[in-house]
Write a protein that holds these residues in place. Structure first.
Motif, mmCIF file in Angstrom:
data_model
loop_
_atom_site.group_PDB
_atom_site.id
_atom_site.type_symbol
_atom_site.label_atom_id
_atom_site.label_comp_id
_atom_site.label_asym_id
_atom_site.label_seq_id
_atom_site.Cartn_x
_atom_site.Cartn_y
_atom_site.Cartn_z
ATOM 1 N N LEU A 1 -18.148 -5.109 13.410
ATOM 2 C CA LEU A 1 -18.345 -3.698 13.716
ATOM 3 C C LEU A 1 -19.799 -3.261 13.585
ATOM 4 O O LEU A 1 -20.144 -2.137 13.926
ATOM 5 N N ARG A 2 -20.669 -4.180 13.123
ATOM 6 C CA ARG A 2 -22.112 -3.948 13.208
ATOM 7 C C ARG A 2 -22.610 -4.194 14.629
ATOM 8 O O ARG A 2 -23.694 -3.786 14.985
ATOM 9 N N MET A 3 -21.815 -4.920 15.407
ATOM 10 C CA MET A 3 -22.075 -5.176 16.827
ATOM 11 C C MET A 3 -23.423 -5.866 17.051
ATOM 12 O O MET A 3 -24.280 -5.386 17.780
ATOM 13 N N THR A 4 -23.545 -7.026 16.418
ATOM 14 C CA THR A 4 -24.768 -7.817 16.558
ATOM 15 C C THR A 4 -24.613 -8.965 17.557
ATOM 16 O O THR A 4 -25.551 -9.734 17.754
ATOM 17 N N GLY A 5 -23.451 -9.089 18.198
ATOM 18 C CA GLY A 5 -23.234 -10.182 19.139
ATOM 19 C C GLY A 5 -24.117 -10.069 20.367
ATOM 20 O O GLY A 5 -24.255 -8.997 20.961
ATOM 21 N N LYS A 6 -24.724 -11.170 20.779
ATOM 22 C CA LYS A 6 -25.646 -11.159 21.916
ATOM 23 C C LYS A 6 -24.941 -10.861 23.235
ATOM 24 O O LYS A 6 -25.537 -10.281 24.151
ATOM 25 N N THR A 7 -23.669 -11.244 23.354
ATOM 26 C CA THR A 7 -22.983 -11.035 24.634
ATOM 27 C C THR A 7 -22.635 -9.562 24.870
ATOM 28 O O THR A 7 -22.257 -9.206 25.995
ATOM 29 N N LEU A 8 -22.772 -8.707 23.873
ATOM 30 C CA LEU A 8 -22.613 -7.280 24.120
ATOM 31 C C LEU A 8 -23.613 -6.802 25.163
ATOM 32 O O LEU A 8 -23.342 -5.861 25.921
ATOM 33 N N ASP A 9 -24.750 -7.478 25.229
ATOM 34 C CA ASP A 9 -25.764 -7.137 26.232
ATOM 35 C C ASP A 9 -25.766 -8.117 27.405
ATOM 36 O O ASP A 9 -25.829 -7.712 28.564
ATOM 37 N N SER A 10 -25.644 -9.409 27.120
ATOM 38 C CA SER A 10 -25.764 -10.394 28.196
ATOM 39 C C SER A 10 -24.582 -10.369 29.152
ATOM 40 O O SER A 10 -24.702 -10.778 30.314
ATOM 41 N N LYS A 11 -23.415 -9.890 28.693
ATOM 42 C CA LYS A 11 -22.230 -9.810 29.555
ATOM 43 C C LYS A 11 -21.929 -8.379 30.009
ATOM 44 O O LYS A 11 -20.906 -8.135 30.649
ATOM 45 N N ALA A 12 -22.820 -7.451 29.710
ATOM 46 C CA ALA A 12 -22.547 -6.040 29.978
ATOM 47 C C ALA A 12 -22.325 -5.761 31.464
ATOM 48 O O ALA A 12 -21.514 -4.899 31.829
ATOM 49 N N ALA A 13 -23.021 -6.488 32.319
ATOM 50 C CA ALA A 13 -22.934 -6.207 33.752
ATOM 51 C C ALA A 13 -21.641 -6.712 34.381
ATOM 52 O O ALA A 13 -21.284 -6.277 35.478
ATOM 53 N N PHE B 1 -13.326 5.072 13.647
ATOM 54 C CA PHE B 1 -12.515 4.281 12.722
ATOM 55 C C PHE B 1 -13.124 4.232 11.329
ATOM 56 O O PHE B 1 -12.430 4.376 10.312
ATOM 57 N N LEU B 2 -14.425 4.022 11.260
ATOM 58 C CA LEU B 2 -15.073 3.823 9.965
ATOM 59 C C LEU B 2 -15.220 5.113 9.183
ATOM 60 O O LEU B 2 -15.161 5.100 7.939
ATOM 61 N N ALA B 3 -15.444 6.231 9.867
ATOM 62 C CA ALA B 3 -15.594 7.532 9.198
ATOM 63 C C ALA B 3 -16.579 7.449 8.034
ATOM 64 O O ALA B 3 -16.313 7.953 6.938
ATOM 65 N N GLY B 4 -17.699 6.783 8.257
ATOM 66 C CA GLY B 4 -18.731 6.665 7.245
ATOM 67 C C GLY B 4 -18.695 5.385 6.435
ATOM 68 O O GLY B 4 -19.630 5.107 5.680
ATOM 69 N N HIS B 5 -17.635 4.578 6.575
ATOM 70 C CA HIS B 5 -17.562 3.313 5.839
ATOM 71 C C HIS B 5 -18.601 2.342 6.397
ATOM 72 O O HIS B 5 -18.919 2.360 7.587
ATOM 73 N N ASP B 6 -19.115 1.480 5.558
ATOM 74 C CA ASP B 6 -20.145 0.506 5.937
ATOM 75 C C ASP B 6 -19.591 -0.479 6.966
ATOM 76 O O ASP B 6 -18.649 -1.222 6.656
ATOM 77 N N ASP C 1 -19.227 -4.184 5.848
ATOM 78 C CA ASP C 1 -18.275 -4.571 4.810
ATOM 79 C C ASP C 1 -17.308 -5.605 5.396
ATOM 80 O O ASP C 1 -16.675 -5.342 6.434
ATOM 81 N N PRO C 2 -17.155 -6.764 4.769
ATOM 82 C CA PRO C 2 -16.237 -7.786 5.299
ATOM 83 C C PRO C 2 -14.796 -7.310 5.461
ATOM 84 O O PRO C 2 -14.047 -7.888 6.234
ATOM 85 N N VAL C 3 -14.427 -6.246 4.766
ATOM 86 C CA VAL C 3 -13.071 -5.715 4.891
ATOM 87 C C VAL C 3 -12.832 -5.162 6.295
ATOM 88 O O VAL C 3 -11.716 -5.219 6.814
#
Length: 297
Positions: free
Chosen positions: A174-186, A203-208, A211-213
């Motif tokens: 949910l930090r969304m660091t995956g490279k394909t979020l950009d490379s596959k966007a098109a 969903f997070l409503a302020g939660h980190d 967090d692995p949870v």
């Protein structure tokens, strides 16, 4: 096959994207359940406290084994209706029963509501007499996230784990660091970074988000049962699946990763229209049958 997937993509773009939560939920039910489920499967309602659920059972299936399924939709949409065909088909082909649940959705019910509901569904199955080795857990997208989150919660409580887990196009970071979020966007017609950002915030409503949870990619995954991950090559979430498989493997979890060429997010939802959807469902069913056989042995 190429024509099949292009025709499906055209369906997604035929109407403007909805904006309100109610419109999004209605649209997801419409587009994901555009084809009826196979007519040889019996669906029956259930309730778990205040939560709605649904059993499915195909002809000749073994009702003593069950797949507990968590639908996708970014924790904000999706339903039993939207995923009925996909869940029922895999259960029928695996010759097992399924139980799909309507867990609470954000933003009305942010984290940890979905995880609490998933745990309640697990408790319900155990109270129904299902041993852990007779239960598999599965989910697509956010449901894949919830599948891992539930197993990690059970492990933390010292409880026995299910026989196996099945993840389809899982959203694990949910930090969304995956490279394909950009490379596959098109080429991804369904999932974009901006779209996921809104879902995560609700969903997070302020939660980190790290967090692995809530982002199982960063969790200690040791001790989990065998996992099957299926993902399409045209998905922005491809990297979540690949990194998830690597993290599971590094934790000594037996993991099978399938990357299906040209397929989109949770493509098995449209198995009536996609040859590769039916093939991937069949792969998952055979894998589940084998996993239950090993758990029994």
């Amino acid at each position: 096959m190429a024509d099949e997937i292009e025709d499906l993509k055209a369906l997604f773009t035929a109407k403007p994207r909805p904006t309100s939560w109610a419109e999004r939920r209605q649209r997801m039910d419409e587009i994901c359940a555009i084809d009826p489920p196979p007519d040889d499967i019996v669906f029956s309602p259930a309730t778990i406290g205040a939560m709605q659920a649904e059993w499915s059972l195909g002809p000749g299936s073994d009702a003593r084994r069950v797949l507990l399924y968590f639908h996708g939709g970014g924790y904000c949409s999706g339903s039993i209706t939207s995923h009925r065909g996909m869940v029922g088909r895999v259960g029928r082909d695996a010759a097992i029963r399924t139980l799909a649940i309507a867990y609470r959705l954000a933003p009305e019910a942010p984290y940890p509501a979905a995880l609490e509901d998933a745990l309640a569904a697990w408790r319900f199955l155990r109270d129904q007499g299902y041993a852990p080795g007779s239960i598999a857990i599965g989910g697509d997208s956010a449901g894949g996230n919830l599948t891992l989150a539930l197993m990690l919660r059970l492990r933390a409580m010292g409880e026995a784990l299910p026989a196996a887990a099945w993840l389809v196009s899982p959203w694990l970071d949910l930090r969304m660091t995956g490279k394909t979020l950009d490379s596959k966007a098109a080429i991804d017609p369904l999932i974009s970074r901006d779209y996921l950002t809104g879902l995560a915030a609700a969903f997070l409503a302020g939660h980190d988000p790290g967090d692995p949870v809530v982002s199982p990619l960063y969790a200690d995954l040791a001790g989990l049962p065998p996992v099957l991950i299926q993902v399409g090559s045209s998905e922005t979430l491809l990297d979540d699946a690949v990194r998830g498989a690597a993290a599971l493997g590094a934790a000594e979890v037996r993991t099978t990763l399938e990357i299906w060429p040209r397929m989109i997010h949770a493509w098995m939802l449209w198995s009536e229209r996609l040859t590769a959807g039916r093939a991937a469902s069949d792969h998952a069913a055979r894998w589940l049958r084998a996993a239950f056989g090993e758990a029994r042995g």
